[in-house]
Design an enzyme around this catalytic site. Sequence first.
Site, PDB file in Angstrom:
ATOM      1  N   PRO A 273       0.824  -1.204   0.000  1.00 37.06           N
ATOM      2  CA  PRO A 273       0.000   0.000   0.000  1.00 37.06           C
ATOM      3  C   PRO A 273       0.862   1.261   0.000  1.00 37.06           C
ATOM      4  CG  PRO A 273       0.078  -0.927   2.212  1.00 37.06           C
ATOM      5  CD  PRO A 273       0.834  -1.880   1.314  1.00 37.06           C
ATOM      6  N   CYS A 341       3.482  29.239 -15.201  1.00 35.89           N
ATOM      7  CA  CYS A 341       3.014  29.742 -16.496  1.00 35.89           C
ATOM      8  C   CYS A 341       2.483  28.611 -17.373  1.00 35.89           C
ATOM      9  CB  CYS A 341       4.143  30.479 -17.181  1.00 35.89           C
ATOM     10  SG  CYS A 341       4.633  31.886 -16.192  1.00 35.89           S
ATOM     11  N   GLU A 342       1.368  28.055 -16.984  1.00 36.88           N
ATOM     12  CA  GLU A 342       0.675  27.004 -17.731  1.00 36.88           C
ATOM     13  C   GLU A 342      -0.800  27.157 -17.418  1.00 36.88           C
ATOM     14  OE1 GLU A 342       1.970  24.190 -19.379  1.00 36.88           O
ATOM     15  OE2 GLU A 342       4.073  24.284 -18.769  1.00 36.88           O
ATOM     16  N   TYR A 369       1.639  11.091  -3.241  1.00 36.64           N
ATOM     17  CA  TYR A 369       1.929  11.580  -4.594  1.00 36.64           C
ATOM     18  C   TYR A 369       1.841  13.099  -4.670  1.00 36.64           C
ATOM     19  CZ  TYR A 369       1.277   6.601  -5.336  1.00 36.64           C
ATOM     20  OH  TYR A 369       1.370   5.232  -5.235  1.00 36.64           O
TER      21      TYR A 369
HETATM   22  N1  LLP Z   1       3.010  -1.320  -6.042  1.00 34.31           N
HETATM   23  C1  LLP Z   1       3.306  -0.995  -7.311  1.00 34.31           C
HETATM   24  C2  LLP Z   1       4.027  -1.955  -8.140  1.00 34.31           C
HETATM   25  C3  LLP Z   1       2.906   0.252  -7.829  1.00 34.31           C
HETATM   26  O1  LLP Z   1       3.191   0.561  -9.091  1.00 34.31           O
HETATM   27  C4  LLP Z   1       2.209   1.158  -7.006  1.00 34.31           C
HETATM   28  C5  LLP Z   1       1.799   2.474  -7.506  1.00 34.31           C
HETATM   29  C6  LLP Z   1       1.940   0.780  -5.679  1.00 34.31           C
HETATM   30  C7  LLP Z   1       2.351  -0.478  -5.231  1.00 34.31           C
HETATM   31  C8  LLP Z   1       1.204   1.667  -4.715  1.00 34.31           C
HETATM   32  O2  LLP Z   1      -0.097   1.908  -5.120  1.00 34.31           O
HETATM   33  P1  LLP Z   1      -1.099   2.680  -4.136  1.00 34.31           P
HETATM   34  O3  LLP Z   1      -1.339   1.801  -2.949  1.00 34.31           O
HETATM   35  O4  LLP Z   1      -0.437   3.944  -3.768  1.00 34.31           O
HETATM   36  O5  LLP Z   1      -2.292   2.873  -4.976  1.00 34.31           O
HETATM   37  N2  LLP Z   1       0.789   9.194  -9.118  1.00 34.31           N
HETATM   38  C9  LLP Z   1      -0.511   8.556  -9.129  1.00 34.31           C
HETATM   39  C10 LLP Z   1      -0.443   7.158  -8.595  1.00 34.31           C
HETATM   40  C11 LLP Z   1       0.582   6.284  -9.297  1.00 34.31           C
HETATM   41  C12 LLP Z   1       0.664   4.912  -8.714  1.00 34.31           C
HETATM   42  C13 LLP Z   1       1.847   4.171  -9.244  1.00 34.31           C
HETATM   43  N3  LLP Z   1       2.054   2.881  -8.682  1.00 34.31           N
HETATM   44  C14 LLP Z   1      -1.492   9.417  -8.363  1.00 34.31           C
HETATM   45  O6  LLP Z   1      -1.112  10.498  -7.905  1.00 34.31           O
HETATM   46  O7  LLP Z   1      -2.659   9.076  -8.261  1.00 34.31           O
END
Ligand code: LLP
Length: 414
Positions: A273, A341-342, A369
């Site tokens: 997570p 500036c976007e 993030y």
């Molecule tokens: N494991 C792997 C292999 C992943 O690629 C990711 C996230 C996670 C775990 C963790 O996922 P989570 O539990 O956080 O959903 N930048 C985007 C999210 C990109 C997620 C990338 N991978 C946002 O701001 O929503």
Amino acid sequence: MSFNQQTEGLHVEGLSLASVADQYGTPCYVYSHAALTGAWRAWADALAGRNALVCYAMKANSSLAILEVFAQLGSGFDIVSAGELERVIAAGGDPARVVFSGVGKSRQDIERALAAGILCFNVESYPELLRIEAIAAAQRTRARISVRVNPDVDAGTHPYISTGLRENKFGVPFAEALTLYRHAHASTHLEVVGVDVHIGSQITELAPFLEALERTIAFADGLAAEGIGIHHLDLGGGVGIRYRDEEPIIPADYIEAVWQRLGKRPWQVLFEPGRSLVGNAGVLLTRVEYLKVGAERHFAIVDAAMNDLLRPSLYEAWHDIRPVSQRAGTPIEYDVVGPVCESGDFLGRARALSIAEGDLLAVMSAGAYGMSMSSNYNSRPRAAEVLVDGTTTHLIRERESVKDLFRGEHLIGG
Ligand code: LLP
């Protein structure tokens, strides 16, 4: 409540956000220690007595003090680069509890991780498997591996953060994965330890997780039937959080459903997570610079921008934006925008707010993030980060200086 509204304004634990802004300036990320540990407990309590390991997906927030909090709680870590591994080590985390994900591990990444003795490489392609094998041979060791399978499941999330469909760059289809496992099983420099799956992020339904799980269990059973036993099943991350009105699944329900389906299989289960551990434990604190009346819309121009919090610009993600102190008066609908500036530089659109120049706003649910995706676009130093525990503040990252931004740059002279 970690972030709570009181008559004197919005608080983080026992402190007003206004006092945090006074002391540390804006823009500033503010985290609640209680919220971090509370989110951890939602996983840890449900996993108590089960053979499991939580590997915090640190890409969500890789600031050292955040990692330190989780390391002290006994967390493992899911990393995607050697840089992240160095952060784990610097924060007191245990490399033996680290899994290494990602499609593009470099030679240096693999060498460093192997030397550090990580728990497992989550392999994403045949060429990567061969590279890991060669490096392990050169180091006269055995690399522990899982193959990340692609279960072809629709996670029902934003296309940029959905990863478990056949068309995504992630993972290996089951048929091909079998070839990789046979190769690894026969190799003296590879040790098969698990099967790995991750289908996407900000998933709010149980069904896609369980579909992926069932397919992955069936695949692992098939491996076992060939004599390729595994030690663990890594189910990745992806559990969503509430930004607005989502009704996300809770870890306990997910965990219960996983063990129901596992039956008597003896595998350890790993979870990765990210967002669900940190997302609602942080806010981005920003101050209104100007109120601008445009021809079509009103703009609240604030001192935080897309370089600080990219999610609204990149995914049209919705974050609640709350005034730190309530003000009387009829709310006006503002686009809350930054100085970059976007035209795509916004933190929120069409928000009814009763605000004046100089007011503080809190962009909620910014713990995941947020800082980790921030940049220096427009030569903007990155924000400070403050962790609040009760009424104690810890400056966990100083605001960058402009001089920091020049570091390593060279004029050509002449
Ligand atoms: N494991 C792997 C292999 C992943 O690629 C990711 C996230 C996670 C775990 C963790 O996922 P989570 O539990 O956080 O959903 N930048 C985007 C999210 C990109 C997620 C990338 N991978 C946002 O701001 O929503």
